[in-house]
Design a protein around this motif. Sequence first.
Motif, PDB file in Angstrom:
ATOM      1  N   GLN A  94       0.821  -1.211   0.000  1.00  0.00           N
ATOM      2  CA  GLN A  94       0.000   0.000   0.000  1.00  0.00           C
ATOM      3  C   GLN A  94       0.857   1.264   0.000  1.00  0.00           C
ATOM      4  O   GLN A  94       0.488   2.277  -0.613  1.00  0.00           O
ATOM      5  N   HIS A  95       2.014   1.214   0.665  1.00  0.00           N
ATOM      6  CA  HIS A  95       2.891   2.386   0.748  1.00  0.00           C
ATOM      7  C   HIS A  95       3.937   2.401  -0.377  1.00  0.00           C
ATOM      8  O   HIS A  95       4.865   3.224  -0.357  1.00  0.00           O
ATOM      9  N   GLY A  96       3.794   1.510  -1.339  1.00  0.00           N
ATOM     10  CA  GLY A  96       4.704   1.504  -2.481  1.00  0.00           C
ATOM     11  C   GLY A  96       6.103   1.016  -2.155  1.00  0.00           C
ATOM     12  O   GLY A  96       7.065   1.328  -2.874  1.00  0.00           O
ATOM     13  N   LYS A  97       6.244   0.244  -1.089  1.00  0.00           N
ATOM     14  CA  LYS A  97       7.565  -0.243  -0.681  1.00  0.00           C
ATOM     15  C   LYS A  97       7.840  -1.675  -1.162  1.00  0.00           C
ATOM     16  O   LYS A  97       8.951  -2.177  -1.015  1.00  0.00           O
ATOM     17  N   LEU A  98       6.815  -2.332  -1.720  1.00  0.00           N
ATOM     18  CA  LEU A  98       7.004  -3.681  -2.247  1.00  0.00           C
ATOM     19  C   LEU A  98       7.177  -3.561  -3.756  1.00  0.00           C
ATOM     20  O   LEU A  98       6.311  -3.028  -4.456  1.00  0.00           O
ATOM     21  N   ARG A  99       8.309  -4.043  -4.262  1.00  0.00           N
ATOM     22  CA  ARG A  99       8.676  -3.873  -5.658  1.00  0.00           C
ATOM     23  C   ARG A  99       8.657  -5.207  -6.394  1.00  0.00           C
ATOM     24  O   ARG A  99       8.877  -6.258  -5.783  1.00  0.00           O
ATOM     25  N   LEU A 100       8.443  -5.164  -7.695  1.00  0.00           N
ATOM     26  CA  LEU A 100       8.582  -6.339  -8.541  1.00  0.00           C
ATOM     27  C   LEU A 100       9.917  -6.242  -9.254  1.00  0.00           C
ATOM     28  O   LEU A 100      10.216  -5.232  -9.901  1.00  0.00           O
ATOM     29  N   GLU A 101      10.741  -7.285  -9.120  1.00  0.00           N
ATOM     30  CA  GLU A 101      12.074  -7.288  -9.718  1.00  0.00           C
ATOM     31  C   GLU A 101      12.247  -8.516 -10.597  1.00  0.00           C
ATOM     32  O   GLU A 101      11.701  -9.589 -10.321  1.00  0.00           O
ATOM     33  N   GLY A 102      13.052  -8.369 -11.653  1.00  0.00           N
ATOM     34  CA  GLY A 102      13.318  -9.467 -12.571  1.00  0.00           C
ATOM     35  C   GLY A 102      14.511 -10.303 -12.160  1.00  0.00           C
ATOM     36  O   GLY A 102      15.125 -10.089 -11.117  1.00  0.00           O
ATOM     37  N   LYS A 103      14.862 -11.253 -13.037  1.00  0.00           N
ATOM     38  CA  LYS A 103      15.899 -12.245 -12.709  1.00  0.00           C
ATOM     39  C   LYS A 103      17.292 -11.637 -12.525  1.00  0.00           C
ATOM     40  O   LYS A 103      18.117 -12.208 -11.829  1.00  0.00           O
ATOM     41  N   LYS A 104      17.551 -10.465 -13.114  1.00  0.00           N
ATOM     42  CA  LYS A 104      18.881  -9.853 -13.027  1.00  0.00           C
ATOM     43  C   LYS A 104      19.032  -8.910 -11.838  1.00  0.00           C
ATOM     44  O   LYS A 104      20.114  -8.350 -11.611  1.00  0.00           O
ATOM     45  N   TYR A 105      17.977  -8.736 -11.065  1.00  0.00           N
ATOM     46  CA  TYR A 105      18.054  -7.853  -9.891  1.00  0.00           C
ATOM     47  C   TYR A 105      19.123  -8.358  -8.927  1.00  0.00           C
ATOM     48  O   TYR A 105      19.185  -9.554  -8.609  1.00  0.00           O
TER      49      TYR A 105
END
Length: 357
Positions: free
Chosen positions: A332-343
Amino acid sequence: MQLGIIGLPQSGKTTLFNALTQGDVPTGNSGGKIEVHTAVVDVPDSRVDRLTEIFEPKKIVHAKVTYADIAGLEGKSAEKGISGPLLNTLSQMDGFIHVVRAFTNPSVPHFAGSVDPIRDLSTMETDLILNDLILVERKLGRLKEEKQRGGIGRDKGLVERETELFETLQSLLSEEVPLRNASFTEEEEKMLSSYGLLSRKPQLIVINQSEDQTPIEVDVPYANTQVINIPAKLEMEIAQLPPDEAEVFLEEYEIEEPSLNRFIRLSYDLLGLISFFTAGEKEVHAWTISQGATAQEAAGEIHSDMEKGFIRAEVVSFEDLDTLASFAEARQHGKLRLEGKKYIVQDGDVLTIRFNI
């Protein structure tokens, strides 16, 4: 990972090992006999404790370090080299915990007649360097024979590059420079990976002092080396107390935490490792990866199927989760991110892996 506890006789290696493991392995001089005691120890991490408070999981798993108490080194191996079985054991370690004696005790006389941490540190380092030099010179002899035979079965350019590399090693070691002080290319790292050279291994130097001694500052001119002062005998006595008595003891002497906690974290950091977490009602789990590992590689630490079928990782930092106390609030606070395999996974990241097989 596995770290070998080494040191000269009567330095307190086994005392430190007992403190780490709450064990009672007999201490004393091994008489040169090769003995190895191994134990797996949890890495203390307050982040695991906090995640446990948040999720109240059924299972908790800490990151682990394996310690091996290795007896048999006597400070005389430079005369003829470390024996084969002992050398094989040392070569398999990922790094060393080098215990150096600073305490005085008339009932435990120093084998050299006096206590001198700097001298003992140098003695052990010289042993490691000279044993590497023996191995390097033998390798150069084999390379010379191979070139005389025309390098049958191998690329001549590779033989030349190996020869150049091992001549560089010989030059460094002849000047008593440990190989952990040198930098190598990726190809050279691959060439050296199977040799287990002792002076290349990172080390944590433990100055084993009495509880009333002022910490000794040691200026160590070695790379990939850290130093910590620990009263190993006192730490062993604390570790062997029942938990409630140990807590009272620490409070009485205003000790914030046992020195061993910091020591374990330092030895974990020694090999360039970091922790990431998975967390939920079923389990809070600290996982170990190398610095620079990708999200897909981190998924492989959890399960090979996750690495193969990796889609994405949902990532929130421990600091944000500590503050917001739930994944829902983090999202809700925008602190959870979606990252790909190269992160590139950061120390303390809390990951949820999405995958499909």
